[in-house]
Scaffold this active site. Structure first.
Site, PDB file in Angstrom:
ATOM      1  N   ARG A  32       4.014  21.993  14.230  1.00 24.59           N
ATOM      2  CA  ARG A  32       2.702  22.536  14.607  1.00 24.59           C
ATOM      3  C   ARG A  32       2.024  23.132  13.372  1.00 24.59           C
ATOM      4  O   ARG A  32       0.850  22.937  13.132  1.00 24.59           O
ATOM      5  CB  ARG A  32       2.815  23.600  15.706  1.00 24.59           C
ATOM      6  CG  ARG A  32       1.477  24.260  15.974  1.00 24.59           C
ATOM      7  CD  ARG A  32       1.350  25.218  17.155  1.00 24.59           C
ATOM      8  NE  ARG A  32       2.566  25.697  17.741  1.00 24.59           N
ATOM      9  CZ  ARG A  32       3.302  26.719  17.257  1.00 24.59           C
ATOM     10  NH1 ARG A  32       2.914  27.354  16.172  1.00 24.59           N
ATOM     11  NH2 ARG A  32       4.408  27.077  17.864  1.00 24.59           N
ATOM     12  N   TYR A  42     -24.983  19.282  20.284  1.00 26.41           N
ATOM     13  CA  TYR A  42     -24.084  18.422  21.053  1.00 26.41           C
ATOM     14  C   TYR A  42     -23.698  19.121  22.368  1.00 26.41           C
ATOM     15  O   TYR A  42     -23.357  20.311  22.367  1.00 26.41           O
ATOM     16  CB  TYR A  42     -22.833  18.125  20.216  1.00 26.41           C
ATOM     17  CG  TYR A  42     -21.798  17.311  20.948  1.00 26.41           C
ATOM     18  CD1 TYR A  42     -21.999  15.958  21.206  1.00 26.41           C
ATOM     19  CD2 TYR A  42     -20.626  17.893  21.410  1.00 26.41           C
ATOM     20  CE1 TYR A  42     -21.060  15.219  21.899  1.00 26.41           C
ATOM     21  CE2 TYR A  42     -19.679  17.158  22.103  1.00 26.41           C
ATOM     22  CZ  TYR A  42     -19.906  15.820  22.343  1.00 26.41           C
ATOM     23  OH  TYR A  42     -18.976  15.085  23.030  1.00 26.41           O
ATOM     24  N   ASP A  61     -22.083  20.705  11.487  1.00 23.51           N
ATOM     25  CA  ASP A  61     -21.394  19.609  12.170  1.00 23.51           C
ATOM     26  C   ASP A  61     -21.919  18.323  11.537  1.00 23.51           C
ATOM     27  O   ASP A  61     -23.051  17.917  11.759  1.00 23.51           O
ATOM     28  CB  ASP A  61     -21.707  19.675  13.671  1.00 23.51           C
ATOM     29  CG  ASP A  61     -20.987  18.590  14.465  1.00 23.51           C
ATOM     30  OD1 ASP A  61     -20.719  17.516  13.888  1.00 23.51           O
ATOM     31  OD2 ASP A  61     -20.725  18.800  15.661  1.00 23.51           O
ATOM     32  N   LYS A 104     -15.597   9.742  15.708  1.00 24.29           N
ATOM     33  CA  LYS A 104     -16.777   8.909  15.463  1.00 24.29           C
ATOM     34  C   LYS A 104     -16.623   8.135  14.144  1.00 24.29           C
ATOM     35  O   LYS A 104     -15.715   7.335  14.043  1.00 24.29           O
ATOM     36  CB  LYS A 104     -18.024   9.778  15.511  1.00 24.29           C
ATOM     37  CG  LYS A 104     -18.038  10.831  16.646  1.00 24.29           C
ATOM     38  CD  LYS A 104     -18.190  10.234  18.034  1.00 24.29           C
ATOM     39  CE  LYS A 104     -17.914  11.242  19.160  1.00 24.29           C
ATOM     40  NZ  LYS A 104     -18.742  12.442  19.153  1.00 24.29           N
TER      41      LYS A 104
HETATM   42  C1  LIG Z   1     -18.541  13.816  19.766  1.00 24.48           C
HETATM   43  C2  LIG Z   1     -19.079  14.996  19.083  1.00 24.48           C
HETATM   44  C3  LIG Z   1     -18.407  16.227  19.119  1.00 24.48           C
HETATM   45  C4  LIG Z   1     -17.137  16.439  19.922  1.00 24.48           C
HETATM   46  O1  LIG Z   1     -16.085  15.718  19.419  1.00 24.48           O
HETATM   47  P1  LIG Z   1     -14.840  15.199  20.317  1.00 24.48           P
HETATM   48  O2  LIG Z   1     -13.997  14.483  19.317  1.00 24.48           O
HETATM   49  O3  LIG Z   1     -15.400  14.323  21.381  1.00 24.48           O
HETATM   50  O4  LIG Z   1     -14.183  16.413  20.881  1.00 24.48           O
HETATM   51  C5  LIG Z   1     -18.950  17.281  18.411  1.00 24.48           C
HETATM   52  N1  LIG Z   1     -20.098  17.157  17.722  1.00 24.48           N
HETATM   53  C6  LIG Z   1     -20.780  15.992  17.674  1.00 24.48           C
HETATM   54  C7  LIG Z   1     -22.048  15.919  16.908  1.00 24.48           C
HETATM   55  C8  LIG Z   1     -20.299  14.875  18.345  1.00 24.48           C
HETATM   56  O5  LIG Z   1     -20.999  13.730  18.335  1.00 24.48           O
END
Ligand SMILES: *Cc1c(COP(=O)(O)O)cnc(C)c1O
Length: 393
Positions: free
Chosen positions: A45, A97, A169, A194
């Site tokens: 962990r 988001y 982000d 993504k």
């Molecule tokens: C998808 C997304 C998230 C969340 O990520 P997960 O991997 O689905 O938990 C956060 N910020 C943005 C801009 C996203 O597109």
């Protein structure tokens, strides 16, 4: 050195066997020579060699001090929010988001953290909202789904003048297009689900920190709350990142072509793509980003959810699904899918019209993608004609 070369050059060859692919260390613990005497790994962990390769790689790509891998983007976001305490405030981008909004609203507000949402594409709005209680300024740039771009450097200065940290982000741009730390950000978050992993085959998140002090804090919360990325998912993410610059280049090239096609389409009302001179943040996007990303949104002239549903159901190369950033093109209808939980009035106020459609443009051939959209538009027309004929009877 180009980013692509840098990524491939720095991935370590396994010193034990010469394996060119990073080994998956599927283990929970590590045998120690004597109590407390080990090779830097004691419990998986806290630290895992496969995860560490990913963490070092992403820290290097973003130009940060430390990288930390989590079991999802939201777990990464949650670790950053744990820096806060009751009474602290966040000034956040208004079309944030949905999952981040849900965490803010249903978890952290309950603990007495206040969140103010402003249109950060004008830095003055951040200046007006920030107070001595503001500890984090929270940006996404570009945003989802209207691709709003904010001036990271200007907002970083405002945050720092008020002793707040700037969190970016960077999911939509990826480090292939934008490195927020070099523009003044203190913390970067990615949904590695993504573009970083890039193949729609893993849920993952990362945090990158600018300073050793922040690294220590995030490392503490990663280990303490324990939402770590597994060795196999770390390996998948490493494999994805190996082609990140190559993929993103193609995503951007295709998305620009698709956006230019949409601009000329008689069925289309508004188009959102920061690469088009008509986008309201095109100038800052040009300065801040290497290219404009793979996501394009647009609304239909006949602005009804029914028209959008029909359109997104009739594409063949664009698969109907949430998410983005994978090699295969995706299409979604935010009002019915990603943003269904947002009340309609709030949706409309942030530009999410009833017929808004979001494309995650993949790496297929751009002409094939355009042809697919063209045939879906033509189906709309013929369906409308039929409806008119029936209405006349
Ligand atoms: C998808 C997304 C998230 C969340 O990520 P997960 O991997 O689905 O938990 C956060 N910020 C943005 C801009 C996203 O597109």
């Amino acid at each position: 050195m180009s980013q692509q070369t840098n990524i491939l050059r720095q991935l370590p060859i396994d010193p034990l066997t010469g394996s060119i692919s990073t080994p998956i260390y599927q283990t929970s613990t590590f045998v120690q020579e004597a109590p407390g005497v080990h090779k830097g790994f004691d419990y998986a962990r806290s630290n895992n060699p496969t995860r560490k390769v990913l963490e070092d790689l992403i820290a290097n790509l973003e130009g940060g001090d430390g990288g930390f891998a989590f079991s999802s983007g939201l777990a990464a976001i949650d670790a950053v929010l744990k820096l806060l305490k009751t009474g602290d405030e966040i000034v956040a981008v208004d079309d944030i988001y949905g999952g981040t909004f849900r965490t803010f609203t249903h978890v952290y507000e309950k603990f007495g953290v206040q969140i103010k949402y402003v249109d950060t594409s004008d830095p003055t709005n951040v200046l007006n909202a920030i107070t001595s209680n503001t500890k984090l300024v929270w940006l996404e740039s570009p945003t989802n789904p209207t691709l709003k771009v904010s001036d990271i450097e200007a907002i970083g200065k405002i945050a720092h003048q008020h002793d707040a940290l700037l969190v970016v982000d960077n999911t939509f741009a990826s480090p292939a297009l934008q490195q927020p730390i070099s523009l003044g950000a203190d913390i970067i978050i990615h949904s590695a689900t993504k573009y970083l992993s890039g193949h729609c085959d893993v849920i993952a998140g990362v945090v990158v920190t600018k300073t050793p002090k922040l690294s220590e804090a995030i490392k503490f919360f990663q280990n303490t709350s324990g939402a770590i990325l597994s060795p196999f998912d770390s390996w998948l993410t490493i494999r994805g990142i190996q082609t990140l610059p190559l993929r993103v280049k193609q995503h951007c090239k295709n998305a620009l072509k698709v956006a230019q096609f949409l601009e000329k389409c008689p069925w289309v009302d508004k188009i959102y793509y920061p690469g088009l001179p008509s986008h309201k943040n095109h100038e800052i996007a040009k300065v801040q980003q290497k290219a404009f990303g793979g996501v394009v949104s647009f609304s239909l002239k006949e602005d009804t959810p029914e028209q959008a549903v029909q359109f997104v159901s009739s594409t063949k190369l664009f698969n109907l699904a949430e998410s983005l950033g994978g090699v295969k093109s995706l299409i979604c209808h935010p009002a019915n899918m990603t943003h269904a939980s947002v009340p309609r009035e709030k949706r409309l106020s942030t530009g999410i019209q009833d017929s808004l459609i979001r494309l995650s443009v993949g790496i297929e051939d751009a002409d094939d993608l355009i042809q697919d959209l063209q045939q879906a538009f033509e189906q709309l027309t013929s369906a409308n004609k039929q409806a008119q004929i029936f209405a006349e009877f």
